[in-house]
Enzyme design. Structure first.
Site, short mmCIF file in Angstrom:
data_model
loop_
_atom_site.label_atom_id
_atom_site.label_comp_id
_atom_site.label_asym_id
_atom_site.label_seq_id
_atom_site.Cartn_x
_atom_site.Cartn_y
_atom_site.Cartn_z
N HIS A 170 0.88 -1.16 0.00
CA HIS A 170 0.00 0.00 0.00
C HIS A 170 0.92 1.22 0.00
O HIS A 170 1.89 1.25 0.75
CB HIS A 170 -0.87 -0.02 1.26
CG HIS A 170 -2.02 0.93 1.20
ND1 HIS A 170 -1.86 2.28 1.25
CD2 HIS A 170 -3.35 0.71 1.10
CE1 HIS A 170 -3.05 2.87 1.17
NE2 HIS A 170 -3.98 1.93 1.08
N ARG A 219 -5.63 10.21 -1.34
CA ARG A 219 -5.10 10.54 -2.65
C ARG A 219 -6.23 10.78 -3.63
O ARG A 219 -6.17 11.68 -4.46
CB ARG A 219 -4.18 9.42 -3.16
CG ARG A 219 -2.82 9.44 -2.49
CD ARG A 219 -1.96 8.30 -3.02
NE ARG A 219 -2.50 7.00 -2.62
CZ ARG A 219 -2.84 6.04 -3.46
NH1 ARG A 219 -2.69 6.20 -4.75
NH2 ARG A 219 -3.33 4.91 -2.99
#
Ligand SMILES: Cc1cc2nc3c(=O)[nH]c(=O)nc-3n(C[C@H](O)[C@H](O)[C@H](O)COP(=O)(O)OP(=O)(O)OC[C@H]3O[C@@H](n4cnc5c(N)ncnc54)[C@H](O)[C@@H]3O)c2cc1C
Ligand code: HEM
Ligand code: SF4
Ligand code: F3S
Ligand code: FES
Lengths: 113, 110, 256, 585
Positions: free
Chosen positions: D242, D264
Site C-alpha cells: 500500500h 489521494r
C-alpha cells in the site's frame, strides 16, 4: 482520594445523589419518630422542639434541607435524563442541580435565623 | 438487581414525591418565616383530611422509594442478593410505612 | 485484584541513543493476585502506551503478558487501565498520560485477569449476546436489500453507536458493573439500543425483553463513566437512557 | 527434551481463524450441517477481535446493477491481476459476492451506507470500471466483523480462543488430514484436535516487511503449516504494498499502518524531501494511479533521496482546506493526531507498506485442497487475485469463500469419518515448537527487525535477481540465528516471547519462499516488479509460480495459466459496452 476513573462531573453527581439519598433514608425514621411523639409523649415533643431552637441543631437542619434539595434536584435531573429525550446538556443540568440546591436551602437558612 | 417493576416503582414514587416535597418545604419556610410555633402548626394540621392525605401519600411514596434505594445500595456495596435482599427491601418498606403512619396520625388526626 | 506491594527490578537493557527514561509500574500476576513491578523504559518521541508495554516484553522482561491485534484502534483488544483510567493503549500517546515521568498500567477493570495485563473478556461477550445484541433476520439472502433512507430517524439513532469496537473500556469504567457483576453493562445495552432503532429489525419487543430483566438497563445509575471514557466518543449513557425510556413506555402499554 | 503432554480432543468441523473467512465458515457450517454436528472455532486471538477483516476500511466489491455486472467485476479482477488469476475462482468470487452482500445485510444484520433514495451507496476504488464498493464509512470491517462475531457467539459453536495452530497433522499415508495441533496460549499446553474437516483461514499476512499494515497476530502461520505438510502454494512472490503507510519512527507499532486510499483520491499530494510533487514523473494519473504504481514512485524517490535522517516521503492535504479534510477524513485525522501528526493542515511522512498477500494454498473454487479433509479460504488461499488484488476484493474474497467452505464441509463430512494422525508428525511438530526451550534464552525482537530489514531491502517494492539472491541468503542466516535463540521455558502460560519465536519461525519459512518465487518470475506483473525484467511478458503464455516442500527441499516451478473463461485480448462483456462507467478515474 477519588479514583481516577471517577473524576468527572457525572460520576460526582451520581455519588452526591447516592449519599444524599442514603442520608435522607437514615434520617427519615428519626424524623418520623420525633413527630410521632406528638401522639405518645407530647411533653417530650415540646422538649425536643425547644432543643431544636439550638443553633447547632438549626445548622444540622440546614444540612438536612440541603441534602433534600440536592437529592431532589439530582432526582429531577435523572428523571429528565431518563424520560425526556436525552440531550448533551447533561453536565450543565448536573451543575444546575447543585446550584439550585444551594439556592433553596440558602434562602431557607437565611430566613430561619 | 433492579428489575423493571422495582425501577418503575422507584421512579413513579419519586415523581409523586416531587410536588409533595416542594409543598412541604413551602409550608416549612412559610411557617418559620411567619414565626409559627410548633403548637400553632399542629393546630392547623390536626383533624385536617387534606393534610392527612398530603402526608399520607408522602409516607407511602417515600417508603417505597427509600426501600428500593437502600436495596440497590446494599446490593451494590455488599453483593447481597436473593431472598435476603427481598426481605431487607420489604422490612425497610414496612418499617418506614409503620413509623411514617404513626407520625402522620400524630400530626394530622388526633 | 489484590495489591501486594512493589517489586523493583533493575533494567537490563542498554538504552540506545536516548537517555531519557520513564518509570512504568506494570501489574504482574494471574487470577486475583499480583503486584506492581517497576520498569525503566527509554522515552521516545512517538510512543504509545502499547509500545511501552511491548518494549518491556521485548527488551526487558520476556515473560510479560498483554494483548493487542490491530494496533490502530479497530479491534478493541488492547484496552488496559492506564493511571487508573481505562484506555485503548494502541491509540494512547504516552505524552497524553505521562505524569512526572511515571506511568501505571494494569489490566482492564471488572473482568477476570488471565495473566499480567490480559483480561478474560468472555463475561463481556456473554453479556453482549444475553442483551440480545444479535440481529434476528427478517429477510433472507434471497431477498433484495431493504431500502433505508439515511435520514430515517431510527437509522440516524442506530448509526450513532455503529463504531463500537467492543473494547470494554466503558464496561471497565462503570461502577455499577463493579457493584453488580450480573449487570449487562453499557456496551451490550448500547448494542441492544442500536438494534431497537434499526428499521431492519422486525421484533423490537424481543430486543426490549432481553434488557428488561433484573440485570438489565434499569440498573444503570447514569454515572456516565462509559460515555466519558469511550475512546470512539460514543454515548452508551444516552443509549441506556433510551432503553429505559422505551421500557417505561412499554410498561404503560405503549407500543414498545 | 522431555515429551510434552498433549490434551486430545475431537470435533466434526474445525475452523482456524476468525476473520471474514473463519466466521463465515462457522456460520454456514452451523446453518447447513446436520443437527448435532460439532463445530469448533479455534483462533489465535479473541473471536472477532483479531485478523485483518476487522481493519477493512474502504469496503466490499460487489456488482449490484446500475449498469455494473458480474461480468464487468470479473473483467476488472482479471485485468487487475494481470491475467494471472485462476479464472474459475475469480468468477465465483464476483458471482457469489452478490449473494454474500445480501446475506450480510439481511441475515447477519450489517448496515452499509445508503444513497439518499435508500439504496446501497457504492464508490470506485482505483482499477475499477464501475462504482462498486459497498462500505460503512471508512470502518467497513468493524461493521462486518462485529455483526458476524455476534452471530457466531450466539450459536452453539465451540470456541477455542487464544489457541494457536502450530501444525497440520496428516494421516499415516499423508493423503488426508487427521487434525490440527494447537498451543492453548493461556496455559501453554498442547492440544491436538481431530476433525473430519478443517478449514484454514489464518489470513496470510506479509508482516515480514519493515513496514506492514496487517494485524499483529498474522504471521503466515497457515502458509508455513501448509508448506510443511507438502501442499503446493502459488503466486508466492505476490506481495501487495500500500503506498501510504504512516512513518512514525522505529519505536512505535503505529509505523506502517495505513493512511487510507481516499486521501489521494480526494486530491492529496505526495511530496518528496524537497517538498516537490513527484508522482507525475512516474504516471500520468499522478497520485491517483494504482497502488503498485504509486508505491514504486514513492520507493524510487526514497531511494533517490537516500538520507537516513529523512526516510519517507510526505502526504499533504492542507491545500484542500484543513477544516474540509478534518470533516471528510475524521477518523484518519484523529488517528494521526493520536500519534502526534497533523494530517489536516501539516504533512505526514509516509512509506509504502506491505498490505496483502496474493499468494497462497492451491485450492479449487470449492475451497478444497489436494489433501482430503483440508479446506482453505480467505487470504491463505491463492489464485483469486493473481498478481494484484483490487481494493475491495479482499473482504469479498474472504467472506465468499469462507461461506462456501462452511457449506462444502457440512456436505462433505457426511461421507467422512475421524482419522488417526501420524504420531511421528505430531511429535515432530511438538518438538519443532519446543525447540527454543533447548537453547539459551535470548531476545527475539532483534531477529524480527533483521528479517524485516532484509525483506524490505531485497525482496520489497522493486526487486532484482541479485537482490533476491542476497535476500535468500540473509533469510537463511536469520533462520540459523533463530534456531540458536532460546526461550525461557519456566512459565509457558501466555508466554508471548515463545509465540514471538513461533511467529518468526513461520515468517522465515515463508519469506524464503517469497524470495525464491520472486527469482522464478522473470517479468513484472502487478505487485511483482523486477528492475532487471521490467516488462510484463507475453500474456498468452502467462505462468504462475508454484512452490512445494518435500522434507527440507523447496522446489519452485512455473505453471501455465489456464484461460478457462476468457483469453487475453478478449472480454466477457457484451460488445459496445463502455470501457468504464466511472466518470473520473
Ligand atoms: C488495514 C487494512 C485495510 C484493508 N482494507 C480492505 C478493504 O478496504 N477492502 C478489502 O476488500 N480488503 C481490505 N483489506 C484486506 C482484507 O482485510 C483481507 O483480505 C481479508 O480480511 C482477509 O480475511 P481472512 O479471513 O482471510 O483473514 P483475517 O481476517 O486476517 O483473519 C485471520 C484469522 O486467523 C487467525 N490466525 C492467524 N494465525 C493463526 C494460527 N496460527 N492459529 C489460529 N488462528 C490464527 C487470526 O488471529 C485471525 O483471526 C485490508 C487489510 C488491511 C490490513
Ligand atoms: C426524603 C425523601 C427521599 C429519600 C429518603 C430518598 C432516598 C433515596 C435513596 C436511598 C436512593 C438510592 C440512591 C442510589 O441508588 O444511589 C434514591 C434514589 C433516587 N431518588 Fe430518592 N429519596 C427521596 C426523595 C426523592 C425525590 C423527591 C426524588 C425526585 C424528585 C428522588 C429521586 C430519586 C431517583 C430518580 C433515584 C434513583 C437514582 C439512581 O437509580 O441512581 N428521591 N433515593
Ligand atoms: S461503547 Fe465505546 S468504550 Fe464501550 S465497548 Fe464500544 S467502543 Fe469500547
Ligand atoms: S457508567 Fe455505568 S451506570 Fe450507566 S451511564 Fe454508564 S452504564
Ligand atoms: S490493538 Fe486493536 S484497538 Fe488497540
Amino acid at each position: 482520594m477519588i479514583r481516577p476513573h471517577r473524576r468527572h462531573p457525572l460520576w460526582l453527581a451520581y455519588m452526591l445523589h447516592r449519599l444524599s439519598g442514603l442520608a435522607l433514608a437514615l434520617f427519615l425514621p428519626a424524623h418520623f419518630w420525633v413527630l410521632s411523639l406528638a401522639l405518645t409523649d407530647p411533653d417530650q415533643l415540646d422538649q425536643f422542639l425547644i432543643f431544636a431552637d439550638n443553633p447547632l441543631v438549626k445548622f444540622a437542619e440546614f444540612g438536612l434541607v440541603f441534602l433534600l434539595a440536592v437529592h431532589f434536584f439530582g432526582g429531577l435531573r435523572l428523571l429528565a435524563l431518563e424520560f425526556l429525550p436525552w440531550s448533551q446538556r447533561q453536565k450543565s443540568l448536573a451543575a444546575g442541580a447543585i446550584a439550585g440546591a444551594l439556592l433553596i436551602s440558602g434562602t431557607f437558612l437565611l430566613r430561619a435565623v | 438487581m433492579l428489575g423493571i417493576r422495582l425501577y418503575m416503582a422507584q421512579r413513579l414514587s419519586a415523581m409523586m414525591m416531587g410536588p409533595l416535597v416542594l409543598g412541604h418545604l413551602a409550608v416549612m419556610i412559610y411557617a418559620i418565616q411567619g414565626g409559627l410555633s410548633s403548637a400553632e402548626i399542629l393546630g392547623r394540621t390536626k383533624g385536617s383530611i387534606p393534610w392527612f392525605l398530603f402526608y399520607g401519600a408522602f409516607v407511602l411514596a417515600v417508603s417505597v422509594h427509600a426501600a428500593i434505594g437502600l436495596r440497590v445500595i446494599l446490593h451494590e456495596v455488599t453483593g447481597l442478593k436473593g431472598r435476603l435482599l427481598e426481605a431487607f427491601t420489604w422490612a425497610v418498606m414496612l418499617g418506614l410505612t409503620v413509623m411514617g403512619a404513626r407520625a402522620v396520625l400524630a400530626v394530622t388526626l388526633l | 485484584m489484590r495489591y501486594t506491594g512493589f517489586r523493583k527490578r533493575a533494567n537490563r537493557c542498554a538504552v540506545s541513543g536516548n537517555d531519557k527514561t520513564m518509570e512504568v509500574s506494570v501489574w504482574r500476576g494471574s487470577g486475583g493476585q499480583g503486584a506492581y513491578e517497576i520498569f525503566q523504559v527509554p522515552a521516545q518521541d512517538n510512543q504509545t502506551v502499547l509500545d511501552v508495554v511491548s518494549y518491556i516484553q521485548q527488551e526487558i522482561d520476556p515473560s510479560l503478558t498483554y494483548r493487542y491485534a490491530c494496533r490502530v484502534g479497530m479491534c478493541g483488544s488492547c484496552a488496559m487501565m492506564v493511571n487508573g483510567q481505562p484506555r485503548w493503549t494502541c491509540r494512547t500517546h504516552v505524552k497524553k498520560v505521562l505524569t512526572a515521568g511515571r506511568l501505571t498500567v494494569a489490566p482492564l477493570r471488572n473482568l477476570p485477569v488471565i495473566r499480567d495485563l490480559a483480561a478474560d473478556m468472555d463475561p463481556f461477550f456473554e453479556k453482549w449476546v444475553k442483551a440480545g445484541g444479535v440481529h434476528k433476520p427478517g429477510r433472507s439472502r434471497d431477498d433484495a436489500i431493504q431500502q433505508v433512507s439515511p435520514e430515517d430517524p431510527g437509522r440516524v439513532e442506530a448509526n450513532k453507536a455503529i463504531e463500537c469496537i467492543n473494547c470494554a473500556v466503558c464496561y471497565a469504567a462503570c461502577d455499577t458493573v463493579a457493584g453488580s457483576p450480573d449487570y449487562l453493562g453499557p456496551a451490550a445495552l448500547q448494542r441492544a439500543w442500536t438494534l431497537y432503532n434499526d428499521v431492519k429489525v422486525t421484533d423490537r419487543a424481543a430486543v426490549l425483553a432481553s434488557v428488561t430483566g433484573p440485570e438489565g438497563c434499569t440498573n444503570c445509575h447514569s454515572q456516565g463513566s462509559c460515555t466519558r471514557f469511550c475512546p470512539n466518543e460514543l454515548d452508551p449513557l444516552g443509549s441506556v437512557a433510551g432503553l429505559k425510556r422505551a421500557l417505561a413506555r412499554s410498561f404503560f402499554g405503549g407500543k414498545g | 527434551m522431555t515429551r510434552f503432554e498433549i490434551e486430545r480432543d475431537e470435533t466434526d468441523i474445525l475452523i482456524l481463524g476468525s476473520g471474514g473467512a473463519g466466521l463465515f465458515a462457522a456460520l454456514h457450517a452451523a446453518q447447513s450441517a446436520a443437527p448435532g454436528t460439532r463445530i469448533t472455532l479455534a483462533v489465535k486471538g479473541l473471536i472477532g477481535k483479531c485478523g485483518c477483516t476487522r481493519m477493512v476500511q474502504g469496503g466490499y466489491n460487489v456488482a449490484l446493477g446500475g449498469g455494473d455486472t458480474v461480468e464487468r467485476h470479473f473483467m476488472d479482477t482479471i485485468n487487475g491481476g494481470k491475467w494471472l488469476p485462476n479464472q474459475d475462482m475469480a468468477w465465483r468470487l464476483c458471482e457469489q459476492a452478490v449473494v454474500r452482500i445480501r446475506e450480510l445485510e439481511n441475515e447477519v444484520g450489517c448496515f452499509f451506507d445508503r444513497n439518499p433514495d435508500g439504496t446501497l451507496h457504492q464508490k470506485a476504488f482505483a482499477g475499477q470500471t464501475a462504482d462498486r464498493t459497498v462500505h460503512k464509512g471508512d470502518l467497513t470491517g468493524i461493521e462486518i466483523i462485529s455483526r458476524l462475531m455476534e452471530q457466531v457467539l450466539a450459536r452453539p459453536v465451540r470456541k477455542l480462543q487464544e489457541h494457536r495452530a502450530v501444525g497440520l497433522v496428516p494421516t499415516k499415508d499423508g493423503a488426508s488430514l487427521a487434525g490440527v495441533l494447537f498451543i492453548d496460549m493461556r496455559t501453554g499446553r498442547f492440544r491436538f484436535v481431530r476433525a473430519k474437516a478443517v478449514m484454514m483461514g489464518t489470513g496470510g499476512g506479509p508482516t515480514m516487511y519493515k513496514y506492514h499494515t496487517p494485524s499483529g497476530d498474522k504471521t503466515m502461520d497457515g502458509l508455513a503449516m501448509a508448506l510443511r505438510v507438502g501442499l503446493p502454494l502459488r503466486d508466492m512472490e505476490m506481495v501487495q504494498f500500500h503506498p501510504t503507510g504512516l512513518l512514525a519512527g522505529d519505536y512505535t507499532r503505529m509505523t506502517g499502518t495505513v493512511l487510507e486510499e481516499g486521501l489521494r483520491g480526494a486530491g492529496g499530494q505526495l511530496l518528496n524531501a524537497r517538498g516537490e510533487r513527484f508522482m507525475f514523473d512516474y504516471d500520468k494519473r499522478g497520485e491517483r494511479a494504482t497502488r503498485d504504481v504509486v508505491s514504486r514512485g514513492i520507493y524510487a524517490e526514497m531511494r533517490k533521496n537516500n538520507d537516513p535522517t529523512q526516510v519517507g516521503m510526505f502526504i499533504s492535504m492542507g491545500h484542500l482546506g484543513p477544516d474540509n479534510v478534518r470533516r471528510k477524513f475524521a477518523g484518519m485525522v484523529k488517528r494521526c493526531a493520536d500519534s502526534g501528526f497533523d494530517l489536516a493542515a501539516g504533512k505526514v511522512e509516509v512509506v509504502p507498506t506491505a498490505h496483502y498477500f496474493m499468494g497462497g494454498v492451491v485450492v479449487d473454487p470449492d475451497t478444497r485442497t489436494e489433501m482430503e479433509g483440508l479446506y482453505v479460504a480467505g487470504e491463505d488461499a491463492g489464485g483469486a487475485h493473481g498478481s494484484n488484488r483490487l481494493g475491495g476484493n479482499g473482504v469479498a474474497n474472504s467472506t465468499v469463500f469462507g461461506g462456501i467452505a462452511g457449506d462444502v464441509m457440512a456436505a462433505d463430512i457426511r461421507r467422512m469419518s475421524l482419522r488417526d494422525p501420524d504420531e511421528t508428525v505430531l511429535q515432530a511438530e511438538i518438538a519443532r515448537a519446543c525447540h527454543p526451550f533447548s537453547k539459551k534464552a535470548d531476545k527475539i525482537q532483534p531477529l524480527r527487525n533483521k528479517l524485516q530489514e532484509a525483506m524490505w531491502e531485497d525482496v520489497g517494492v522493486m526487486r532484482t535477481g541479485a537482490g533476491m539472491q542476497r535476500g535468500v541468503k540473509r533469510v537463511a542466516g536469520i533462520r540459523a540465528e533463530l534456531m540458536e535463540a532460546g526461550v525461557d521455558p519456566s512459565n509457558l502460560a501466555f508466554n508471548l516471547t515463545w509465540h514471538d519465536w513461533l511467529n518468526m519461525a513461520s515468517l522465515v519459512e515463508v519469506s524464503e519462499v517469497i524470495a525464491r518465487a520472486g527469482q522464478v518470475r522473470e517479468n513484472s506483473r502487478g505487485a511483482h516488479f523486477r528492475e532487471d525484467f521490467p516488462e510484463s511478458g507475453d500474456l498468452e503464455s502467462s505462468y504462475f509460480t508454484l512452490a512445494r516442500k518435500r522434507g527440507d527441499d523447496l522446489t519452485l516451478t512455473r505453471e501455465q495459466v489456464q484461460f478457462t473463461i476468457v483469453r487475453p485480448g478478449e472480454t466477457v462483456l457484451p460488445a459496445h459496452e463502455p470501457e468504464t462507467l466511472v466518470a473520473t478515474q
